[in-house]
Design a protein around this motif. Structure first.
Motif, mmCIF file in Angstrom:
data_model
loop_
_atom_site.group_PDB
_atom_site.id
_atom_site.type_symbol
_atom_site.label_atom_id
_atom_site.label_comp_id
_atom_site.label_asym_id
_atom_site.label_seq_id
_atom_site.Cartn_x
_atom_site.Cartn_y
_atom_site.Cartn_z
ATOM 1 N N HIS A 7 0.818 -1.213 0.000
ATOM 2 C CA HIS A 7 0.000 0.000 0.000
ATOM 3 C C HIS A 7 0.855 1.268 0.000
ATOM 4 O O HIS A 7 0.429 2.296 -0.519
ATOM 5 C CB HIS A 7 -0.933 -0.006 1.213
ATOM 6 N N SER A 10 1.279 2.118 -3.465
ATOM 7 C CA SER A 10 0.050 2.035 -4.243
ATOM 8 C C SER A 10 -0.159 3.305 -5.066
ATOM 9 O O SER A 10 0.243 4.403 -4.671
ATOM 10 C CB SER A 10 -1.148 1.822 -3.309
ATOM 11 N N SER A 11 -0.809 3.147 -6.204
ATOM 12 C CA SER A 11 -1.142 4.310 -7.037
ATOM 13 C C SER A 11 -2.403 5.004 -6.536
ATOM 14 O O SER A 11 -2.740 6.099 -7.001
ATOM 15 C CB SER A 11 -1.338 3.866 -8.490
ATOM 16 N N GLN A 12 -3.106 4.354 -5.593
ATOM 17 C CA GLN A 12 -4.332 4.931 -5.052
ATOM 18 C C GLN A 12 -4.019 5.750 -3.793
ATOM 19 O O GLN A 12 -3.480 5.225 -2.820
ATOM 20 C CB GLN A 12 -5.336 3.824 -4.721
ATOM 21 N N GLU A 13 -4.379 7.015 -3.816
ATOM 22 C CA GLU A 13 -4.020 7.930 -2.741
ATOM 23 C C GLU A 13 -4.555 7.518 -1.369
ATOM 24 O O GLU A 13 -3.803 7.564 -0.382
ATOM 25 C CB GLU A 13 -4.504 9.344 -3.097
ATOM 26 N N PRO A 14 -5.815 7.106 -1.217
ATOM 27 C CA PRO A 14 -6.288 6.746 0.132
ATOM 28 C C PRO A 14 -5.472 5.612 0.754
ATOM 29 O O PRO A 14 -5.104 5.685 1.944
ATOM 30 C CB PRO A 14 -7.743 6.317 -0.111
ATOM 31 N N GLN A 15 -5.175 4.580 -0.020
ATOM 32 C CA GLN A 15 -4.376 3.468 0.502
ATOM 33 C C GLN A 15 -2.990 3.942 0.909
ATOM 34 O O GLN A 15 -2.475 3.576 1.971
ATOM 35 C CB GLN A 15 -4.258 2.362 -0.559
ATOM 36 N N ARG A 16 -2.370 4.750 0.052
ATOM 37 C CA ARG A 16 -1.008 5.216 0.331
ATOM 38 C C ARG A 16 -0.960 6.104 1.572
ATOM 39 O O ARG A 16 -0.067 5.965 2.419
ATOM 40 C CB ARG A 16 -0.453 5.957 -0.881
ATOM 41 N N SER A 17 -1.911 6.993 1.733
ATOM 42 C CA SER A 17 -1.941 7.891 2.891
ATOM 43 C C SER A 17 -2.142 7.111 4.191
ATOM 44 O O SER A 17 -1.477 7.383 5.199
ATOM 45 C CB SER A 17 -3.063 8.919 2.725
ATOM 46 N N TYR A 20 1.109 5.270 5.067
ATOM 47 C CA TYR A 20 2.132 6.163 5.614
ATOM 48 C C TYR A 20 1.802 6.567 7.048
ATOM 49 O O TYR A 20 2.694 6.690 7.898
ATOM 50 C CB TYR A 20 2.271 7.413 4.735
#
Length: 297
Positions: A7, A10-17, A20
């Motif tokens: 994640h 990931s290219s998907q912002e919600p998953q990446r945030s 982190y």
């Protein structure tokens, strides 16, 4: 943990945030546990992609967490790091681990020495198992280390050069791999930060170092009639070696070693070896002319 690391990239912002945020929380409250989990995935992850991502996360968190780790965690990290370098079969992961080795502010001299030895053991293991493609990748990383962090290598330059010279002398290593060996030695000779250290290397190490370009010139002489292209390449490489080593060592250090080899080659019954000695003398004459005149007297 594998899901967390996937994640993070990931290219998907919600998953990446969210990933982190979780990683930041772990760094703040459970630094030792983060390292334990990271190394578990680096060593046990079934996917080379997951192992590489875990190594990237390790590089990302290392700066902040290293001073906060307990002594046991630091020792555990070092041991796992050394084992990972020797066992990892994925070149991208190895490259990231080698890049982490360039972070110089988080381990003392003994730590880096153990790490460097682990890298060389891993390199010899690759060569012994005929995995020369991976071995060439490891040599590339050593070349980058010389170019980017030469001062790290100063205390260990002698043993590192001797290790690489073993590869250069091996009859079981292909010419393709020896190209990277020659590139490594040339890079060492070109590193201005290592020039003073090179001049302080043991006499026998310097003799062996100078023998490498002599063998290239001799080999070119033997192949002169059979393979003109290979002859030109090895002649140019041998000349470049001698020139750069002469510059790095300086005439006071270079001349006695060169004169010793010159006498050995000129005493040979084989005319090609005598020709190689004369070629060497001609190459270094520009760099060491003053000292050569004194030696010849």
């Amino acid at each position: 943990m594998e899901t967390l690391f996937s994640h993070l990239f990931s290219s998907q912002e919600p998953q990446r945030s969210q990933a982190y945020s979780l990683l930041h929380c772990c760094r703040k409250h459970f630094p030792d546990l983060v390292f334990i989990k990271l190394f578990y995935v680096i060593r046990q992850g079934l996917s080379a992609d997951i192992r590489a991502r875990s190594a990237l996360v390790l590089r990302f968190v290392l700066c902040d967490l290293w001073p906060r780790l307990s002594l046991n965690a630091q020792i555990n990290m070092k041991n796992n790091f050394l084992v990972s370098l020797q066992e990892e079969g994925s070149l991208p992961t190895l490259r990231i681990l080698c890049a982490i080795a360039g972070i110089r502010d988080f381990w003392g001299r003994n730590w880096f020495h153990d790490l460097l030895r682990g890298m060389m053991v891993g390199l010899f293991n690759l060569l012994s198992h005929l995995k020369e493609d991976y071995a060439r990748g490891a040599l590339k990383e050593l070349i980058m280390l010389v170019m980017e962090e030469p001062r790290l290598l100063k205390p260990y330059l002698n043993e590192l050069v001797l290790d690489v010279l073993k590869i250069a002398d091996s009859e079981h290593v292909t010419e393709g791999t020896k190209v990277f060996v020659h590139k490594f030695l040339l890079t060492v000779a070109e590193a201005s930060d290592l020039a003073l250290t090179m001049r302080g290397l043991p006499h026998q190490t310097l003799v062996r170092l100078l023998t490498v370009p002599m063998k290239l010139l001799l080999c070119a002489c033997y192949n002169k009639e059979s393979d003109q292209g290979a002859n030109v390449g090895k002649t140019d490489l041998g000349i470049a070696y001698l020139t750069k080593i002469s510059t790095a060592l300086g005439e006071k250090t270079m001349t006695p070693i060169a004169f010793e080899l010159f006498l050995e080659y000129m005493d040979a019954s084989n005319w090609k070896k005598r020709h190689t000695g004369i070629s060497m003398l001609a190459v270094i004459a520009k760099e060491c002319s003053g000292e050569m005149v004194i030696a010849l007297r």
